[in-house]
Design an enzyme around this catalytic site. Structure first.
Site, PDB file in Angstrom:
ATOM      1  CG  ASN A  12      38.000  44.541  49.746  1.00  0.00           C
ATOM      2  OD1 ASN A  12      38.441  45.660  49.438  1.00  0.00           O
ATOM      3  ND2 ASN A  12      36.860  43.787  49.088  1.00  0.00           N
ATOM      4  CE  LYS A  14      33.840  45.056  50.698  1.00  0.00           C
ATOM      5  NZ  LYS A  14      32.481  44.635  50.671  1.00  0.00           N
ATOM      6  CG  HIS A  99      34.765  41.608  46.108  1.00  0.00           C
ATOM      7  ND1 HIS A  99      33.586  42.223  46.115  1.00  0.00           N
ATOM      8  CD2 HIS A  99      35.245  41.579  47.312  1.00  0.00           C
ATOM      9  CE1 HIS A  99      33.215  42.129  47.392  1.00  0.00           C
ATOM     10  NE2 HIS A  99      34.137  41.661  48.242  1.00  0.00           N
ATOM     11  CD  GLU A 101      31.655  45.028  47.305  1.00  0.00           C
ATOM     12  OE1 GLU A 101      32.784  45.508  47.365  1.00  0.00           O
ATOM     13  OE2 GLU A 101      30.846  44.764  48.327  1.00  0.00           O
ATOM     14  CD  GLU A 169      34.541  38.645  50.454  1.00  0.00           C
ATOM     15  OE1 GLU A 169      34.878  39.005  51.385  1.00  0.00           O
ATOM     16  OE2 GLU A 169      34.237  39.101  49.443  1.00  0.00           O
ATOM     17  N   GLY A 175      28.434  43.015  54.041  1.00  0.00           N
ATOM     18  CA  GLY A 175      27.853  44.200  54.491  1.00  0.00           C
ATOM     19  C   GLY A 175      26.553  44.217  55.171  1.00  0.00           C
ATOM     20  CB  SER A 214      28.565  40.162  58.162  1.00  0.00           C
ATOM     21  OG  SER A 214      27.953  40.808  57.438  1.00  0.00           O
TER      22      SER A 214
HETATM   23  P1  13P Z   1      31.986  43.017  54.918  1.00  0.00           P
HETATM   24  O1  13P Z   1      33.070  42.736  55.954  1.00  0.00           O
HETATM   25  O2  13P Z   1      31.713  44.566  55.243  1.00  0.00           O
HETATM   26  O3  13P Z   1      30.617  42.232  55.034  1.00  0.00           O
HETATM   27  O4  13P Z   1      32.422  42.686  53.434  1.00  0.00           O
HETATM   28  C1  13P Z   1      33.024  41.684  53.110  1.00  0.00           C
HETATM   29  C2  13P Z   1      33.621  41.743  51.919  1.00  0.00           C
HETATM   30  O5  13P Z   1      33.339  41.957  50.758  1.00  0.00           O
HETATM   31  C3  13P Z   1      35.321  41.779  51.604  1.00  0.00           C
HETATM   32  O6  13P Z   1      35.855  41.505  50.654  1.00  0.00           O
END
Ligand code: 13P
Length: 256
Positions: A12, A14, A99, A101, A169, A175, A214
């Protein structure tokens, strides 16, 4: 891993990536074009601006391309949104919905996420439905209750193992470089498997449940080996082909 379930390593991007990043897509398309592709799926979800070019660059590769969100309606007056049909029209095969976010930046509810998953299914896309607890919810011991509620409300009735992927997640792991322990991931995935199997029977026993948060080349093998972890949803480490491919190739040892 789950017996007889084909793992999926999904990236992803983003809100990252301009045309300059297409070289990474090219390298990923070439990198996954090998014997492991017979056993493990690979998907990248770039920003919508790169979707069409990304699919064109990967037509001769097993690398699949998807989107990061879709609107719940098929078309209409929704400035700035994209529909599931538009994603399919660009040869995208998957769309991430719900997601964390999007849930936090755009106040998306479980109800809306379910409608988006239904829109994805109507366009013959596979919906990757994201769920996961916040740090506060975890601290107060609510993790499994949150997962139960999000699964019940975000996943549409009639979901199948082909048209739906669950991505667990934990919000606090995204992150941050933090991950749950292997034991915690195993317990969460076993719980989700049981919930899915009780609601969807056979489909629930083979629906893929990805872990995200992560995931890096250094921890992929350990995390992907966990029972009922059927792949990864990778954020930061999916931006560079070398890292994404290292995560994908963790399955060489796991599927040998
Ligand atoms: P990271 O791998 O950067 O922690 O992000 C995970 C994520 O939100 C994938 O959708």
């Amino acid at each position: 891993m789950t017996p007889d379930v084909r793992p999926l390593v999904a990236g992803n991007w983003k809100m990252n990536g301009t045309r300059a990043a297409l070289d990474q897509i090219k390298a990923m398309a070439a990198g996954v074009d090998g014997p492991l592709a017979e056993k493990v799926d690979a998907l990248i979800c770039p920003p919508a601006t790169l979707l069409y070019v990304a699919t064109a660059l990967s037509t001769d590769s097993p690398l699949m391309i998807g989107a990061q969100d879709c609107h719940q309606n098929a078309a209409g007056a929704h400035t700035g949104d994209i529909s599931a049909d538009m994603i399919a029209d660009c040869f995208g095969t998957h769309v991430i919905v719900g997601h964390s976010e999007r849930r936090s930046d755009h106040a998306e509810t479980d109800h809306l996420v379910r409608a988006k998953a239904q829109a994805a299914h109507a366009a013959d896309l596979t919906a990757i439905i994201c769920i996961g607890e916040t740090a506060e919810e975890r601290k107060s011991g609510q993790t499994l209750d949150i997962l139960k509620r999000q699964l019940a409300l975000s996943v549409p009735d009639g979901a199948t193992a082909e048209d739906t992927v669950i991505a667990y997640e934990p919000v606090w792991a995204i992150g941050t470089g933090l991950t749950p322990t292997v034991e915690d991931i195993e317990a969460a995935h076993a719980f989700m498997r049981a919930e899915l199997a009780s609601r969807f029977q056979a489909a629930g026993r083979t629906m893929r449940i990805l872990y995200g948060g992560s995931v890096k080349p250094g921890n992929a093998r350990e995390l992907m080996a966990v029972e009922n972890v059927d792949g990864a949803l990778v954020g930061g480490a999916s931006l560079k082909a070398s890292d994404f491919l290292a995560i994908y190739n963790a399955y060489e040892a796991l599927t040998a």
